[in-house]
Every structure is written in structure tokens, then in C-alpha cells.
Design an enzyme around this catalytic site. Structure first.
Site: not given
Ligand code: NAD
Length: 431
Positions: A173, A207
Site C-alpha cells: 500500500e 496518502c
């Protein structure tokens, strides 16, 4: 009288009327097929025996979701609780033992995870390992059955390299630069509210935050006063004293971000205070594509605006770069949003808002290309941490039929085998 013609017409009419389209209809038909097999087992056995001398049980094929074994979860600092616990839920739910490696940078949460969390789970199956790059490097020399990493693409490559030595599967991720296209056909104030909230949330250390805006010079002129008004409304005239604005995690990140303030021209904000690790909510304009702010993930409360002359140019700009974790498109025209969606690739997508797609447990969350691989959240977490074991249970009988596949082969046998496979829809009853 044309019974076949009537039948075909009836089916075609049903199709054109849309009867087969709804998902409920399809599910009901498939359930009907399942019931047909279940409720008529004996009838089918008898018929198969008469037609093919096949007296046997139907094969039973299924997927067994099994835990991988020992899983390593490595987490970053920006949402230090969420990004450790959400993967942990999936790993435990799937039945794995877990080693959790929180970020050493968010050290207060790290301490709680190390000292308190283990009291709430069975410590014979769960451990927290502490450390920074060096200790994590040593940890990665060990063999794990699965590694789930959240962090930067740079470290993602280190993790994947280490995993490759043991052929350990990974979920990565990662981060990157998330484009946000703003069409001329938009209400600038609505866009400003939504983009600013998601960009400045957690001081931009998210993010999936919109990393930069792509819009025409005309839209930029309309957007700037709207963004200024939004920022003042959200954080007051002095954002530094606002309880609603976060701080940069450490000096290293602060210095990196402060250097980015020198790119392009500051249109809004731009102030910083080293002693408080404060960076004002900032908007940059006249930014060049080769400047650092457009080369690295910003991960801070800075929003550059890059001008494009058309939707085509925006799409070309997006596609020239690495595939982002998230992509945003704002427009009153659903055609425009759809074009951005269909002509680009990204881990996730949200039309007319920020990272709301990430909040839905029904949607998978993950990157693509440089923004990562694999997915989780909700049921996808369970699936990620499970090996999907393909299983078939066959009858020990009907060996005569199996003889077809055994050598010595002959063209006649091969033909029979192919016919049989075709008749079975390539199922494995014969093979
Ligand atoms: P990072 O990659 O520096 O660190 C992540 C983890 O890796 C930490 O636990 C750290 O101790 C460890 N680590 C650091 N250097 C290492 C090395 N050389 N060898 C082995 N392990 C090492 O990331 P970060 O600074 O903690 O977090 C920010 C990054 O994470 C950003 O790029 C952001 O986009 C990304 N991120 C992604 C997601 C997502 O869900 N995709 C979520 C949050 C953050």
C-alpha cells in the site's frame, strides 16, 4: 406452426425487455441451477448411468479460504493506529499469526501498540516488533508467509526485494501524487471546500489526499478566491492558532516541506514556523512540471495548481506519470467525470469529492502500478490475508471413464476425450 421460432422470439423479447439485466434476476437463476443439482441428484445419477454408464457422485469443487500462516504487517506514521489495526483485523479474522511492526516515527502510538495492545490479544499468536529501517531490514530477512506493507514506494521496493528471497506474497500500500482535475463547468466554491478539506486534513499527511489540481487558467482565477475563503472559514485568519489544523510529524518532514514552498509562486498561505512544525495551508501557482513539488509526493498542506488548456491535455498529463493511488475529477458534467475515469488508471477514483471512496468498506482500497499492489478493507481484507485454495473432491470410482486419459494414446481416444471435455463444458469430471 413454428414452435422453435416461437421459443426463440419469446427469449429474444425477454432479453430486449431487460428481464435478464437485474443482478437479482441473475442470482436467482444461478440459485435455481444449484437447487436443480441438489434436488435432483438421484435422477441425474440414473440418467447419466443410462446415457454414459456413469454412476457416480457429482464432483464437488470449492474454494477453501485458509490463513497464510505467519503474517508481517509494517505500518507508516501518518495514521499510526488505523494503518496498523485495519490490516490487523483482516489478518486475525483470516486466522493468521501476526507480527506487527508499527512506525518508529509516531513513537507515542508505537509505545501503546507495543505495551498495551498485546494484553488484548493472545500473545502466543501475536507479537509487536519495534524498530526503524535497520531493525525492519533484519526482520525482513526472516521468512514470513505474507507481508502487508504500507509506506513509501522507495521502502516498498526494499520490502518486495526481501520478500522475493522467500517467494513471500506481498500487499504493498504505497503513495504517490494524486491528481485532481477541475473542469471549467464546476462551482468553484464547492470544489474549493471539498479539495481544501481533503488536502489540509491531517496537515496534508494523507496518502490519498489530492496532491495537485489540474485546471484551466480561467478556472484557476475563480478557484483562488474560493480557496482563500474556504481556508479562512475552516482555520480562521490565523491558521496557526486553529485547533483544526495538524502539525508536521517531525523536523525532517518539516524541512522537506518548507523547501517545497519555494516552487512556483505562493498564491495563498506560505508561512511556516519551525519551532511549531507549522506550515500554513498553502496554494502554489505558476508551478513548472519539473519542479520538486511536482516530482515528489507532497504529503503536507501544500496544493500546487497546474494549468492545462483542455480535458485532453489533463488526461495526457495524468497518463504521462506513474499511476496514482487516487484520482479525482470535478465537473457538473457526468460525461467529463466519466472520461477521466475511463481514460486513466489509478488505485481508486472519486468524482466530485475527495477520498470518500476510501471510507466505504464495500470498496477495495489499494494502489496500482507505482502506487502499490493488492487491496484491503472490509471483506477484501479477509480475502487478502487468506490463501484461496482450489479444491476438488472426486469419486474413487468410475475408473473406466478415466482410462480415456491414460496412455497409450491414440487419435481415436484423443477425439473421444476432446468430445467428452466439450460436453462437460471443460469441467473436470473426466480429466
Ligand atoms: P516509509 O516507507 O518511510 O516507512 C514505512 C515503514 O517502513 C515504517 O514502519 C518504517 O519503519 C519502515 N521502513 C522505513 N525505511 C525502511 C527501510 N529502509 N527498510 C525497511 N523498513 C523501512 O513511509 P512513511 O514515511 O512512514 O509513510 C509515508 C508514506 O507512506 C507515503 O509515501 C504515503 O503515501 C505512504 N502511505 C500509503 C498509504 C496507503 O494506504 N497506500 C497509507 C499511508 C501512507
Amino acid at each position: 406452426m413454428d414452435p422453435l421460432g416461437d421459443t426463440l422470439r419469446r427469449l429474444r423479447e425477454a432479453f430486449h425487455a431487460g428481464r435478464t439485466r437485474p443482478a437479482e434476476f441473475r442470482a436467482a437463476q444461478l440459485q435455481g441451477l444449484g437447487r436443480f443439482l441438489q434436488e435432483n441428484k438421484q435422477l441425474l445419477h440414473d440418467a447419466l448411468a443410462q446415457d454414459l454408464h456413469k454412476a457416480t457422485q457429482l464432483d464437488s469443487a470449492f474454494i477453501r479460504k485458509e490463513p497464510f500462516g505467519l503474517v508481517l504487517i509494517i505500518a507508516p506514521w501518518n495514521y499510526p493506529l488505523n494503518l496498523t489495526l485495519v490490516p490487523l483485523v483482516g489478518a486475525l479474522a483470516a486466522g493468521n499469526c501476526v507480527v506487527l511492526k508499527p512506525s518508529e516515527i509516531s513513537k507515542n502510538v508505537e509505545k501503546i501498540l507495543a505495551e498495551v495492545l498485546p494484553q488484548y490479544v493472545d500473545q502466543s499468536c501475536f507479537a509487536v516488533v519495534l524498530g526503524g529501517p535497520q531493525e525492519t531490514g533484519q526482520l525482513l530477512e526472516h521468512r514470513f508467509d505474507y507481508i502487508f506493507f504500507t509506506g513509501s514506494p522507495r521502502v516498498g521496493k526494499i520490502v518486495m526485494t526481501a520478500a522475493a528471497k522467500h517467494l513471500t506474497p506481498v500487499t504493498l500500500e504505497l503513495g504517490g501524487k494524486n491528481p485532481c482535475y477541475v473542469d471549467d463547468n464546476c462551482d468553484p466554491q464547492t470544489v474549493a471546500n471539498r479539495v481544501a478539506w481533503f488536502r489540509y486534513f491531517n496537515a496534508g499527511q494523507t496518502c490519498v489526499a489530492p496532491d495537485y489540481v489540474l485546471c484551466s487558467p480561467e478556472m484557476q482565477e475563480r478557484l483562488l478566491p474560493a480557496l482563500q475563503s474556504t481556508i479562512t472559514r475552516f482555520y480562521g485568519d490565523d491558521p496557526q492558532s486553529s485547533p483544526n489544523l495538524g502539525r508536521i510529524i517531525n523536523q525532517k518532514q518539516f524541512q522537506r516541506l518548507r523547501a517545497l514552498l519555494g516552487c512556483g509562486r505562493v498564491a495563498i498561505g506560505g508561512q511556516s514556523d519551525e519551532s511549531d512544525r507549522y506550515i500554513a495551508p498553502t496554494v502554489l501557482v505558476d508551478v513548472q512540471e519539473m519542479e520538486p513539488v511536482m516530482q515528489e509526493e507532497i504529503f503536507g498542506p501544500i496544493l500546487p495548481i497546474v494549468n492545462v488548456q483542455s480535458l485532453d491535455e489533463a488526461i495526457e498529463f495524468i497518463n504521462r506519470r506513474e499511476k496514482p493511488l487516487a484520482l479525482y475529477a470535478f465537473s457538473n458534467s457526468s460525461q467529463v467525470v466519466k472520461r477521466v475515469l475511463t481514460q486513466t488508471s489509478s488505485g481508486g477514483f472519486c468524482g466530485n469529492d475527495g477520498f470518500m471512496h476510501m471510507t466505504l468498506a464495500s470498496l477495495p482500497f489499494g494502489g496500482v502500478g507505482a502506487s502499490g499492489m493488492g487491496r484491503y478493507h472490509g471483506k477484501f481484507s479477509f480475502d487478502t490475508f487468506s490463501h484461496h485454495r482450489a479444491c476438488l473432491l472426486r469419486s474413487p470410482g468410475m475408473e473406466k471413464l478415466n482410462a480415456l486419459r491414460y496412455p497409450p494414446q491414440s487419435p481415436r481416444r484423443l477425439r473421444m476425450l476432446l468430445v467428452a471435455m466439450e460436453a462437460q463444458g471443460c469441467s473436470c469430471t473426466l480429466l
